[in-house]
Design a protein around this motif. Structure first.
Motif, PDB file in Angstrom:
ATOM      1  N   ARG A  38      -4.722  -8.040  -5.164  1.00 31.07           N
ATOM      2  CA  ARG A  38      -3.394  -8.438  -4.683  1.00 31.07           C
ATOM      3  C   ARG A  38      -2.768  -9.471  -5.627  1.00 31.07           C
ATOM      4  O   ARG A  38      -1.571  -9.424  -5.906  1.00 31.07           O
ATOM      5  N   ARG A 107      -9.202  -2.958 -13.378  1.00 29.58           N
ATOM      6  CA  ARG A 107     -10.494  -2.899 -12.684  1.00 29.58           C
ATOM      7  C   ARG A 107     -11.596  -3.571 -13.510  1.00 29.58           C
ATOM      8  O   ARG A 107     -12.417  -4.308 -12.986  1.00 29.58           O
ATOM      9  N   ASP A 129     -15.109  -0.551  -3.885  1.00 28.47           N
ATOM     10  CA  ASP A 129     -16.092  -0.036  -4.848  1.00 28.47           C
ATOM     11  C   ASP A 129     -17.274  -0.988  -4.988  1.00 28.47           C
ATOM     12  O   ASP A 129     -17.938  -1.014  -6.009  1.00 28.47           O
ATOM     13  N   ARG A 185      -8.116   8.211  -6.447  1.00 34.95           N
ATOM     14  CA  ARG A 185      -7.857   7.739  -7.811  1.00 34.95           C
ATOM     15  C   ARG A 185      -9.046   8.142  -8.693  1.00 34.95           C
ATOM     16  O   ARG A 185     -10.169   8.350  -8.198  1.00 34.95           O
TER      17      ARG A 185
HETATM   18  O1   DC Z   1      -8.371  -4.800   0.982  1.00 34.03           O
HETATM   19  P1   DC Z   1      -6.908  -5.035   0.583  1.00 34.03           P
HETATM   20  O2   DC Z   1      -5.916  -4.311   1.446  1.00 34.03           O
HETATM   21  O3   DC Z   1      -6.596  -6.482   0.432  1.00 34.03           O
HETATM   22  O4   DC Z   1      -6.811  -4.382  -0.890  1.00 34.03           O
HETATM   23  C1   DC Z   1      -5.574  -4.213  -1.544  1.00 34.03           C
HETATM   24  C2   DC Z   1      -5.681  -3.026  -2.507  1.00 34.03           C
HETATM   25  O5   DC Z   1      -6.569  -3.366  -3.580  1.00 34.03           O
HETATM   26  C3   DC Z   1      -6.230  -1.731  -1.910  1.00 34.03           C
HETATM   27  O6   DC Z   1      -5.215  -0.809  -1.565  1.00 34.03           O
HETATM   28  C4   DC Z   1      -7.084  -1.137  -2.977  1.00 34.03           C
HETATM   29  C5   DC Z   1      -7.351  -2.249  -3.937  1.00 34.03           C
HETATM   30  N1   DC Z   1      -8.764  -2.634  -4.004  1.00 34.03           N
HETATM   31  C6   DC Z   1      -9.565  -1.949  -4.877  1.00 34.03           C
HETATM   32  O7   DC Z   1      -9.125  -1.008  -5.515  1.00 34.03           O
HETATM   33  N2   DC Z   1     -10.870  -2.317  -5.040  1.00 34.03           N
HETATM   34  C7   DC Z   1     -11.383  -3.329  -4.338  1.00 34.03           C
HETATM   35  N3   DC Z   1     -12.665  -3.674  -4.533  1.00 34.03           N
HETATM   36  C8   DC Z   1     -10.584  -4.039  -3.412  1.00 34.03           C
HETATM   37  C9   DC Z   1      -9.276  -3.663  -3.256  1.00 34.03           C
END
Ligand code: DC
Length: 222
Positions: A38, A107, A129, A185
Motif C-alpha cells: 500500500r 515485489r 505470497d 497475476r
Molecule cells: O492485504 P491488503 O489489502 O492490505 O493488500 C493490498 C494489496 O497488496 C493486495 O491487493 C495485494 C497486494 N499484496 C501482495 O501482492 N502481496 C502481499 N504479500 C501483500 C499484499
C-alpha cells in the motif's frame, strides 16, 4: 533460529486482525506486508502514475524507500521518511496496491525487506505470497479465507460504522475483482501453499480463528 507463522488469503478474510492476536499471544512481531504494498502504491499515486504504466512503476519503485518500525507495538510504515499509516487505508490505495503489486521489481524489493525482518525476529506475517515465496520454510502456514459475501458484509459493516455511505453490491464486486487480480497475476499469485492449512472463517468468530491457529502452532512445535 527465529520462528515464523505465515498467513495468506484474500482481502477481507480477517488476516490482519487474527495475525495481530496470534502475534500478541506468542510474543511475536506482526508484519503486515499488505501495508508495504500500500505504501508503494501511495508513492505511485503521488507520482501521478497510472496502474497500466508498468515501466514507470518499475523505474519509480527504485526511489521509494519503505521501512517498518514498531511504535508501542504498532507497525508504522515510513515512505521516504514520512509516516504514511494514516494515508494507506483508502479503497483507492488498495486498488492501486493490487495493480502495482503485479510488478516484479516492486515485489523483489518488498520481498527482500520482509525476508530480512523474519531472519532476526519471530514473526506472524500476513499477505498473499508469504507461505509460497517469502517464508517457504515457515513453521506454520495458514491459508485463511471466507466467502466473498461474508467478506463484503464485514467490510460493509465496517464502513457503515464509520458513517460512510456505501453500496453492498459494489463492495462485493470490488472484492471479487481484487481476488481475481491477486490470484491470476503472473508473479507470486495468491494461492494456498501445498503445506498450508486451510481455515475458512465464514462461520467462525475472530476468537475461534485465532484459537485454531494457536492450536495448530502448538501442534507443529511440540
Ligand atoms: O492485504 P491488503 O489489502 O492490505 O493488500 C493490498 C494489496 O497488496 C493486495 O491487493 C495485494 C497486494 N499484496 C501482495 O501482492 N502481496 C502481499 N504479500 C501483500 C499484499
Amino acid at each position: 533460529m527465529s520462528k515464523s507463522i505465515a498467513i495468506d488469503g484474500p482481502a477481507g478474510a480477517g488476516k490482519s486482525t487474527i495475525a495481530k492476536m496470534v502475534a500478541k499471544e506468542l510474543g511475536f512481531i506482526y508484519v503486515d506486508t499488505g501495508a508495504m504494498y500500500r505504501a508503494m502504491a501511495l508513492y505511485m499515486i503521488k507520482n501521478g502514475i497510472d496502474p497500466s504504466e508498468s515501466e514507470k512503476i518499475s523505474a519509480t519503485c527504485q526511489s521509494a524507500d519503505i521501512t517498518i518500525k514498531y511504535e508501542d507495538g504498532v507497525q508504522v510504515v515510513y515512505l521516504n521518511g514520512e509516516n504514511v499509516n494514516g494515508q494507506i487505508r483508502t479503497e483507492a490505495v488498495g486498488n492501486m496496491a493490487s495493480a502495482s503489486s503485479v510488478n516484479g521489481d516492486v515485489r523483489k524489493k518488498l520481498v527482500e525487506l520482509q525476508q530480512k525482518l523474519a531472519q532476526t525476529t519471530d514473526v506472524v506475517m500476513d499477505g498473499r505470497d508469504i507461505g509460497t515465496v517469502v517464508l517457504p520454510g515457515a513453521d506454520l502456514k495458514v491459508y485463511l479465507t471466507a466467502s466473498s459475501k461474508v467478506r463484503a458484509d464485514r467490510r460493509y459493516k465496517e464502513l457503515v460504522a464509520k458513517g460512510v455511505d456505501c453500496d453492498f453490491d459494489a463492495i462485493e464486486k470490488d472484492i471479487i475483482d481484487r481476488d481475481y487480480r491477486d490470484m491470476h497475476r503472473e508473479i507470486s499469485p495468491l494461492k494456498q501453499a501445498e503445506d498450508a492449512i486451510l481455515v475458512d472463517s465464514s462461520d467462525m468468530t475472530i476468537e475461534q480463528v485465532a484459537g485454531k491457529i494457536l492450536e495448530l502452532y502448538k501442534n507443529v512445535t511440540e
